[in-house]
Design an enzyme around this catalytic site. Structure first.
Site, PDB file in Angstrom:
ATOM      1  N   HIS A   1      43.282  37.269  28.810  1.00  0.00           N
ATOM      2  CA  HIS A   1      43.478  37.229  30.260  1.00  0.00           C
ATOM      3  C   HIS A   1      43.770  35.809  30.707  1.00  0.00           C
ATOM      4  CE1 HIS A   1      39.161  36.498  29.662  1.00  0.00           C
ATOM      5  NE2 HIS A   1      39.157  35.854  30.827  1.00  0.00           N
TER       6      HIS A   1
ATOM      7  N   HIS B   1      43.725  33.029  33.940  1.00  0.00           N
ATOM      8  CA  HIS B   1      43.077  32.676  35.199  1.00  0.00           C
ATOM      9  C   HIS B   1      44.107  32.004  36.095  1.00  0.00           C
ATOM     10  CE1 HIS B   1      38.851  33.158  33.785  1.00  0.00           C
ATOM     11  NE2 HIS B   1      39.435  32.964  32.611  1.00  0.00           N
TER      12      HIS B   1
END
Length: 137
Positions: free
Chosen positions: A100, A102
């Protein structure tokens, strides 16, 4: 999907999120523990533990999502800039083992320091490390 992965459970709709963006392959939502308000996460829907496990073709989808969500986060928060970061593996601060990114909205003087700078002993040390990295590409 990994039944033990919180992000896989969010993708499956088992855990709610503040959804920002969704396609067939990508999901983006607000981080539940933001560094700054508007801190968003962009991730592949399929479970991939880290950067090295992402299929190359998925990169285009992730980049398009980061661009769209990043623009919207900056506009909605009034930010002057945006940090895009990815932690890979526990030693680098990855808390959820599902790849993932940010997206963190930033303003001048906001006090957020992400990295402390370091240095090399000299050009020789830097050249040796560069050669060792090139040899492994």
């Amino acid at each position: 999907m990994s039944s033990e992965c919180i992000f896989c459970r969010i993708v499956a709709g088992e855990i709610p999120c503040a959804k920002l963006y969704e396609t067939e392959t990508v999901l983006a939502f607000l981080d539940i523990a933001p560094v700054r308000k508007g801190h968003a996460l962009v991730l592949p829907k399929a479970h991939h533990p880290d950067l090295w496990s992402l299929p190359a073709g998925l990169g285009d989808d992730l980049l398009a999502a980061m661009q769209a969500v990043g623009r919207a986060v900056v506009a909605a928060t009034g930010a002057e800039g945006l940090n895009v970061g990815m932690n890979n593996r526990e030693a680098a601060g990855q808390l959820v083992p599902h790849a993932h990114f940010h997206l963190i909205p930033r303003n001048a003087g906001d006090g957020l320091a992400l990295w402390a700078q370091s240095s090399y002993a000299g050009q020789v040390e830097m050249a040796r490390l560069a050669e060792a990295i090139r040899a492994r590409i």
